[in-house]
Motif scaffolding. Structure first.
Motif, PDB file in Angstrom:
ATOM      1  N   PRO A   1      95.030 -26.341 -27.061  1.00 56.65           N
ATOM      2  CA  PRO A   1      95.530 -25.190 -26.990  1.00 56.65           C
ATOM      3  C   PRO A   1      96.846 -25.079 -28.349  1.00 56.65           C
ATOM      4  N   ASN A   2      97.262 -23.808 -28.750  1.00 53.99           N
ATOM      5  CA  ASN A   2      98.365 -23.668 -29.599  1.00 53.99           C
ATOM      6  C   ASN A   2      99.561 -24.467 -29.173  1.00 53.99           C
ATOM      7  N   GLY A   3     100.075 -25.033 -30.090  1.00 49.16           N
ATOM      8  CA  GLY A   3     101.355 -25.918 -29.609  1.00 49.16           C
ATOM      9  C   GLY A   3     100.969 -27.321 -28.998  1.00 49.16           C
ATOM     10  N   GLY A   4      99.760 -27.482 -28.864  1.00 50.06           N
ATOM     11  CA  GLY A   4      99.045 -29.032 -28.219  1.00 50.06           C
ATOM     12  C   GLY A   4      99.483 -29.952 -28.889  1.00 50.06           C
ATOM     13  N   GLY A   5      99.872 -29.970 -30.465  1.00 53.65           N
ATOM     14  CA  GLY A   5     100.114 -31.295 -31.112  1.00 53.65           C
ATOM     15  C   GLY A   5      98.955 -31.550 -32.036  1.00 53.65           C
ATOM     16  N   LYS A   6      97.926 -30.827 -32.324  1.00 53.87           N
ATOM     17  CA  LYS A   6      97.025 -31.265 -33.186  1.00 53.87           C
ATOM     18  C   LYS A   6      97.574 -31.263 -34.666  1.00 53.87           C
ATOM     19  N   SER A   7      98.257 -30.312 -35.193  1.00 56.14           N
ATOM     20  CA  SER A   7      98.696 -30.715 -36.500  1.00 56.14           C
ATOM     21  C   SER A   7      99.721 -31.763 -36.843  1.00 56.14           C
ATOM     22  N   THR A   8     100.412 -31.782 -35.595  1.00 56.78           N
ATOM     23  CA  THR A   8     101.473 -33.046 -35.536  1.00 56.78           C
ATOM     24  C   THR A   8     100.610 -34.298 -35.614  1.00 56.78           C
TER      25      THR A   8
ATOM     26  N   GLN B   1     105.213 -30.055 -23.098  1.00 61.39           N
ATOM     27  CA  GLN B   1     106.166 -31.015 -23.496  1.00 61.39           C
ATOM     28  C   GLN B   1     107.296 -31.328 -22.847  1.00 61.39           C
TER      29      GLN B   1
ATOM     30  N   PHE C   1     109.848 -34.932 -31.123  1.00 58.53           N
ATOM     31  CA  PHE C   1     110.800 -34.203 -31.920  1.00 58.53           C
ATOM     32  C   PHE C   1     111.981 -33.872 -31.325  1.00 58.53           C
TER      33      PHE C   1
ATOM     34  N   VAL D   1     105.811 -34.637 -28.075  1.00 60.57           N
ATOM     35  CA  VAL D   1     104.642 -33.933 -28.666  1.00 60.57           C
ATOM     36  C   VAL D   1     103.342 -34.450 -28.661  1.00 60.57           C
TER      37      VAL D   1
ATOM     38  N   GLU E   1      92.275 -26.694 -39.233  1.00 62.60           N
ATOM     39  CA  GLU E   1      91.889 -25.338 -39.070  1.00 62.60           C
ATOM     40  C   GLU E   1      91.576 -24.571 -40.377  1.00 62.60           C
TER      41      GLU E   1
ATOM     42  N   GLN F   1      96.960 -26.666 -42.493  1.00 66.25           N
ATOM     43  CA  GLN F   1      96.746 -25.387 -41.712  1.00 66.25           C
ATOM     44  C   GLN F   1      97.311 -24.309 -42.524  1.00 66.25           C
TER      45      GLN F   1
HETATM   46  N1  LIG Z   1     109.091 -30.064 -37.436  1.00 65.60           N
HETATM   47  C1  LIG Z   1     109.117 -29.628 -36.040  1.00 65.60           C
HETATM   48  N2  LIG Z   1     110.289 -29.723 -35.547  1.00 65.60           N
HETATM   49  C2  LIG Z   1     110.545 -29.334 -34.147  1.00 65.60           C
HETATM   50  N3  LIG Z   1     109.413 -29.181 -33.399  1.00 65.60           N
HETATM   51  C3  LIG Z   1     108.003 -29.235 -33.901  1.00 65.60           C
HETATM   52  C4  LIG Z   1     108.020 -29.498 -35.389  1.00 65.60           C
HETATM   53  N4  LIG Z   1     106.533 -29.200 -35.781  1.00 65.60           N
HETATM   54  C5  LIG Z   1     106.007 -28.983 -34.807  1.00 65.60           C
HETATM   55  N5  LIG Z   1     106.834 -28.968 -33.599  1.00 65.60           N
HETATM   56  C6  LIG Z   1     106.584 -28.644 -32.106  1.00 65.60           C
HETATM   57  O1  LIG Z   1     105.481 -29.380 -31.843  1.00 65.60           O
HETATM   58  C7  LIG Z   1     104.515 -29.055 -31.045  1.00 65.60           C
HETATM   59  C8  LIG Z   1     103.264 -29.201 -31.724  1.00 65.60           C
HETATM   60  O2  LIG Z   1     102.837 -28.269 -32.742  1.00 65.60           O
HETATM   61  P1  LIG Z   1     101.710 -28.372 -33.513  1.00 65.60           P
HETATM   62  O3  LIG Z   1     101.965 -27.618 -34.669  1.00 65.60           O
HETATM   63  O4  LIG Z   1     101.148 -29.913 -33.787  1.00 65.60           O
HETATM   64  O5  LIG Z   1     100.665 -27.818 -32.722  1.00 65.60           O
HETATM   65  P2  LIG Z   1      99.052 -27.379 -32.706  1.00 65.60           P
HETATM   66  O6  LIG Z   1      98.287 -28.052 -31.815  1.00 65.60           O
HETATM   67  O7  LIG Z   1      98.763 -27.657 -34.136  1.00 65.60           O
HETATM   68  O8  LIG Z   1      99.226 -25.661 -32.681  1.00 65.60           O
HETATM   69  P3  LIG Z   1      98.272 -24.564 -33.360  1.00 65.60           P
HETATM   70  O9  LIG Z   1      97.176 -24.513 -32.519  1.00 65.60           O
HETATM   71  O10 LIG Z   1      99.251 -23.558 -32.973  1.00 65.60           O
HETATM   72  O11 LIG Z   1      98.375 -24.914 -34.684  1.00 65.60           O
HETATM   73  C9  LIG Z   1     104.683 -27.332 -30.843  1.00 65.60           C
HETATM   74  O12 LIG Z   1     105.718 -27.041 -29.642  1.00 65.60           O
HETATM   75  C10 LIG Z   1     105.847 -27.059 -32.098  1.00 65.60           C
HETATM   76  O13 LIG Z   1     106.737 -26.204 -31.928  1.00 65.60           O
END
Ligand SMILES: Nc1ncnc2c1ncn2[C@@H]1O[C@H](COP(=O)(O)OP(=O)(O)OP(=O)(O)O)[C@@H](O)[C@H]1O
Ligand SMILES: [Mg+2]
Length: 243
Positions: free
Chosen positions: A44-51, A240, A20, A25, A164, A82
């Motif tokens: 962990p939160n923010g680890g990139g799972k949803s991405t 990151q 990003f 990520v 989730e 999510q």
């Molecule tokens: N559209 C976006 N633009 C910029 N950064 C983004 C965007 N979407 C996600 N991120 C960043 O990418 C990183 C990973 O986000 P992601 O949502 O994949 O984490 P996650 O592992 O699913 O976390 P959680 O457990 O909180 O759901 C985060 O730091 C988030 O801020």
């Protein structure tokens, strides 16, 4: 000899990376999920799972390769996101919300009889049939999750991707979801599930991948989810790097 039913695809990612802006990520993720298997993703939160999940679904630009290898022709993909934002001012009932997710025809034609029946059936499965005329925005967090789960079951998916889905879900709801996932697995569906309940992952997953930008560990839960690795998850900070 028992023959394995394979309804879903083999999902393969090789060297998957995603940025990003200047922030990396996902970094060189290799991943495989197979038909009839439950592959859980933790981290962990923010680890990139949803991405990662959104990249799999083709919603985000990425580097590296993603392939879905179907036995015959491409099948159907169910996705439970999510979160979802629905404008409170939009008078969208639960039934209409699901029809928007699953129907591909002009809204003014309403919901077809066939889809109405399917909607009733999936709402029944998640114990939400009695709320189908309520506004989606009036539902509680757990009730919304139930509806989000239900929409992913129409049409019956061959690949199911869940991000989730158990957030805010009570024990009864969790047992319902879990039972549905077990049934789909038995039917040879490929299931990818982002999940944070480590005890349940250990009990149910065939394979687990822990992601914190890159892969922290991956394998059969009983082999890889040892105390050292779990401590790594709980103490990990989202990693990151500007590139
Ligand atoms: N559209 C976006 N633009 C910029 N950064 C983004 C965007 N979407 C996600 N991120 C960043 O990418 C990183 C990973 O986000 P992601 O949502 O994949 O984490 P996650 O592992 O699913 O976390 P959680 O457990 O909180 O759901 C985060 O730091 C988030 O801020
Ligand atoms: Mg997420």
């Amino acid at each position: 000899m028992e023959t394995k039913i394979t309804r879903g695809p083999i999902v393969n990612c090789a060297n998957l990376s995603m940025t990003f802006g200047k922030s990396c990520v996902l970094d060189k993720i290799d991943f495989t999920a197979k038909p009839g298997e439950l592959h859980c993703i933790i981290g962990p939160n923010g680890g990139g799972k949803s991405t990662f999940v959104k990249s799999l679904l083709g919603q985000l630009r990425h580097e590296g390769s993603i392939s879905l290898e179907w036995d015959n022709q491409p099948g159907r993909i169910g996705y439970v996101p999510q979160t979802i934002e629905v404008d409170k001012t939009v008078p969208l009932t639960v039934e209409n919300f699901i029809s928007l997710c699953v129907q591909n025809r002009p809204a003014f034609l309403g919901i077809s009889k066939r889809v109405k029946k399917e909607i009733d059936s999936v709402l029944e499965r998640v114990n939400m049939l009695h709320k189908k005329k309520l506004l989606f925005s009036e539902l509680s967090g757990g009730e919304r999750q139930r509806v989000l789960f239900a929409q992913a079951l129409i049409p019956s998916p061959d690949l199911l991707i869940l991000d989730e889905p158990m957030n805010s879900i009570d024990r009864t709801g969790a047992a319902i979801f879990s039972g549905i996932i077990d049934d789909l697995k038995k039917e040879g569906v490929t299931v990818i599930w982002v999940h944070h309940d480590l005890a349940q992952v250990r009990e149910k997953a065939d394979v687990v991948t822990c992601i914190n930008r890159s892969i922290i560990f991956q394998g059969v839960p009983r082999d890889v989810m040892d105390e050292k690795h779990l401590l790594e998850i709980f103490t990990a900070q989202p990693v990151q790097e500007a590139i």
